[in-house]
Design an enzyme around this catalytic site. Structure first.
Site, PDB file in Angstrom:
ATOM      1  N   SER A  49      -0.811  -1.871  -0.687  1.00 38.93           N
ATOM      2  CA  SER A  49      -0.265  -0.989   0.354  1.00 38.93           C
ATOM      3  C   SER A  49       1.099  -1.550   0.764  1.00 38.93           C
ATOM      4  O   SER A  49       1.412  -2.716   0.480  1.00 38.93           O
ATOM      5  CB  SER A  49      -1.201  -0.955   1.562  1.00 38.93           C
ATOM      6  OG  SER A  49      -1.217  -2.226   2.187  1.00 38.93           O
ATOM      7  N   ASP A  84      -0.191   1.698  -3.186  1.00 36.34           N
ATOM      8  CA  ASP A  84      -1.226   2.541  -2.565  1.00 36.34           C
ATOM      9  C   ASP A  84      -0.631   3.261  -1.352  1.00 36.34           C
ATOM     10  O   ASP A  84      -0.039   2.615  -0.485  1.00 36.34           O
ATOM     11  CB  ASP A  84      -2.365   1.604  -2.138  1.00 36.34           C
ATOM     12  CG  ASP A  84      -3.589   2.342  -1.650  1.00 36.34           C
ATOM     13  OD1 ASP A  84      -3.823   3.475  -2.090  1.00 36.34           O
ATOM     14  OD2 ASP A  84      -4.322   1.750  -0.819  1.00 36.34           O
ATOM     15  N   HIS A  85      -0.758   4.564  -1.289  1.00 35.69           N
ATOM     16  CA  HIS A  85      -0.204   5.371  -0.185  1.00 35.69           C
ATOM     17  C   HIS A  85       1.277   5.078   0.047  1.00 35.69           C
ATOM     18  O   HIS A  85       1.710   4.830   1.184  1.00 35.69           O
ATOM     19  CB  HIS A  85      -0.994   5.150   1.122  1.00 35.69           C
ATOM     20  CG  HIS A  85      -2.383   5.676   1.040  1.00 35.69           C
ATOM     21  ND1 HIS A  85      -2.673   7.023   1.103  1.00 35.69           N
ATOM     22  CD2 HIS A  85      -3.566   5.044   0.845  1.00 35.69           C
ATOM     23  CE1 HIS A  85      -3.977   7.187   0.971  1.00 35.69           C
ATOM     24  NE2 HIS A  85      -4.539   6.010   0.797  1.00 35.69           N
ATOM     25  N   HIS A 177     -11.107   6.094   4.884  1.00 37.36           N
ATOM     26  CA  HIS A 177     -10.906   4.662   4.671  1.00 37.36           C
ATOM     27  C   HIS A 177     -11.757   3.869   5.663  1.00 37.36           C
ATOM     28  O   HIS A 177     -11.989   4.331   6.776  1.00 37.36           O
ATOM     29  CB  HIS A 177      -9.429   4.300   4.890  1.00 37.36           C
ATOM     30  CG  HIS A 177      -8.514   4.832   3.839  1.00 37.36           C
ATOM     31  ND1 HIS A 177      -7.400   5.568   4.131  1.00 37.36           N
ATOM     32  CD2 HIS A 177      -8.540   4.730   2.488  1.00 37.36           C
ATOM     33  CE1 HIS A 177      -6.773   5.893   3.013  1.00 37.36           C
ATOM     34  NE2 HIS A 177      -7.446   5.397   1.992  1.00 37.36           N
ATOM     35  N   HIS A 207     -10.493   8.085  -2.748  1.00 34.94           N
ATOM     36  CA  HIS A 207     -10.138   6.990  -1.837  1.00 34.94           C
ATOM     37  C   HIS A 207     -11.348   6.678  -0.961  1.00 34.94           C
ATOM     38  O   HIS A 207     -12.325   7.422  -0.941  1.00 34.94           O
ATOM     39  CB  HIS A 207      -8.956   7.413  -0.966  1.00 34.94           C
ATOM     40  CG  HIS A 207      -7.645   7.331  -1.679  1.00 34.94           C
ATOM     41  ND1 HIS A 207      -6.665   6.426  -1.341  1.00 34.94           N
ATOM     42  CD2 HIS A 207      -7.153   8.027  -2.730  1.00 34.94           C
ATOM     43  CE1 HIS A 207      -5.629   6.590  -2.153  1.00 34.94           C
ATOM     44  NE2 HIS A 207      -5.896   7.550  -3.008  1.00 34.94           N
ATOM     45  N   GLY A 208     -11.256   5.578  -0.225  1.00 36.34           N
ATOM     46  CA  GLY A 208     -12.321   5.248   0.719  1.00 36.34           C
ATOM     47  C   GLY A 208     -13.628   4.897   0.024  1.00 36.34           C
ATOM     48  O   GLY A 208     -14.699   5.290   0.469  1.00 36.34           O
ATOM     49  N   GLY A 209     -13.545   4.142  -1.075  1.00 33.73           N
ATOM     50  CA  GLY A 209     -14.729   3.817  -1.880  1.00 33.73           C
ATOM     51  C   GLY A 209     -15.748   2.941  -1.174  1.00 33.73           C
ATOM     52  O   GLY A 209     -16.919   2.907  -1.559  1.00 33.73           O
TER      53      GLY A 209
HETATM   54  P1  13P Z   1     -11.707   1.552   1.641  1.00 35.77           P
HETATM   55  O1  13P Z   1     -10.976   0.518   2.443  1.00 35.77           O
HETATM   56  O2  13P Z   1     -12.525   2.443   2.506  1.00 35.77           O
HETATM   57  O3  13P Z   1     -12.495   0.957   0.527  1.00 35.77           O
HETATM   58  O4  13P Z   1     -10.595   2.517   1.012  1.00 35.77           O
HETATM   59  C1  13P Z   1      -9.679   2.004   0.090  1.00 35.77           C
HETATM   60  C2  13P Z   1      -8.648   3.007  -0.290  1.00 35.77           C
HETATM   61  O5  13P Z   1      -8.899   4.181  -0.389  1.00 35.77           O
HETATM   62  C3  13P Z   1      -7.294   2.519  -0.580  1.00 35.77           C
HETATM   63  O6  13P Z   1      -6.391   3.546  -0.729  1.00 35.77           O
END
Ligand code: 13P
Length: 287
Positions: A49, A84-85, A177, A207-209
């Site tokens: 990021s 990332d983003h 996330h 995202h948000g795994g």
């Molecule tokens: P998490 O922090 O929820 O695992 O999400 C990571 C993510 O999507 C990074 O872009």
């Protein structure tokens, strides 16, 4: 050598598995993820990021560290270094520094502006052989100060952005996330299926795994998700293992305060989390 994420994601899309993007924060994180990928013969994407890049001393530091580790640890599996983003400026700075993959997140702009900016990023990236992830429908939760409302993407807008020639597309489907709240409704598979129909062949990004149940992960993969981002879960594993070490007073025994000893349990915990995710995503032995 770093590679674009294009080939590994196309293979994953065809083979119905997903490649993990694991976010890095420092040397221990990076080493743990690279070694786990090598041990499990899995392709991997290192996510950075803008906040993490700043923390590590800037884009050049990150590129230097990762390239050094690939050589020093004799990593042979495909590795992509991905912002990332990324903001528009951040994505350009990461490309200039030597990142092999970028995400331009224009999801908070009106769709016309997202299209215009994504087009410009794609033309620069494509000329350099760099893969591009774009986003439609902000991902919920907070990550490094970027707050998203947990939107669900409009499948028609997904097609508009995918048609620009993105390598992979992130679309909000109720994912967020960080940790999921107890009243989370789960992923919106109806919308995911509609998106997949609109953009066949385009690897989709989840995202948000962190904290998504295994059955939902598998269903998402069956509907075209080929890249899954994990960040918070490694942070939680690292913190828990480090806490255990310190609470057991190990830092006070002998040379237990040596950072190479103090950070070792957290390092091993990240490795275990990454291995578990690679097994769940199906990327083991796919390098
Ligand atoms: P998490 O922090 O929820 O695992 O999400 C990571 C993510 O999507 C990074 O872009």
């Amino acid at each position: 050598m770093l590679v674009s994420a294009k080939e590994m994601l196309q293979k994953a899309h065809e083979g119905k598995y997903a490649v993990g993007q694991f976010n890095i924060n420092n040397l221990e994180w990076t080493k743990a993820i690279l070694l786990t990928a090598e041990e499990n013969k899995s392709p991997v994407i290192l996510g950075v990021s803008e906040g993490a890049a700043k923390y590590m001393g800037g884009w050049d530091t990150v590129v230097g560290m990762v390239n050094g580790l690939l050589k020093g640890l004799k990593i042979t599996v495909p590795v992509a270094l991905h912002i990332d983003h990324g903001s528009f400026e951040g994505a350009k700075a990461a490309m200039a520094a030597g990142f092999s993959s970028i995400m331009f997140d224009g999801s908070h702009y009106p769709i016309d502006e997202n299209i215009q900016k994504t087009t410009e990023i794609i033309s620069e990236a494509t000329a350099k052989g760099i893969s591009v992830e774009a986003e439609v429908g902000a991902i919920g939760g907070e990550e490094d100060g970027v707050v998203g409302g947990g939107e669900v993407a409009d499948p028609n807008e997904c097609k508009m952005i995918a048609d620009l020639g993105v390598t992979m597309l992130a679309a909000g489907i109720g994912n967020i996330h960080g940790k999921y709240p107890a009243n989370w409704k789960g992923l919106n598979f109806e919308v995911l299926a509609e998106i997949e129909k609109k953009v066949p062949g385009v690897p989709l990004v989840l995202h948000g795994g962190t904290g998504i149940p295994a059955d939902m992960i598998q269903k998402a993969i069956s509907l075209g998700v080929s890249k899954i981002n994990v960040n918070t879960e490694c942070q939680l594993s690292f913190a828990a293992a480090t806490r255990k070490y310190i609470e057991a007073g190990k830092d006070l025994e002998g040379k237990g305060f040596d950072p190479r000893k103090l950070l070792a349990p957290g390092f091993e915990a990240i490795k275990a989390t990454v291995k578990e995710k690679m097994e769940l995503f199906g990327s083991v032995n796919k390098a």
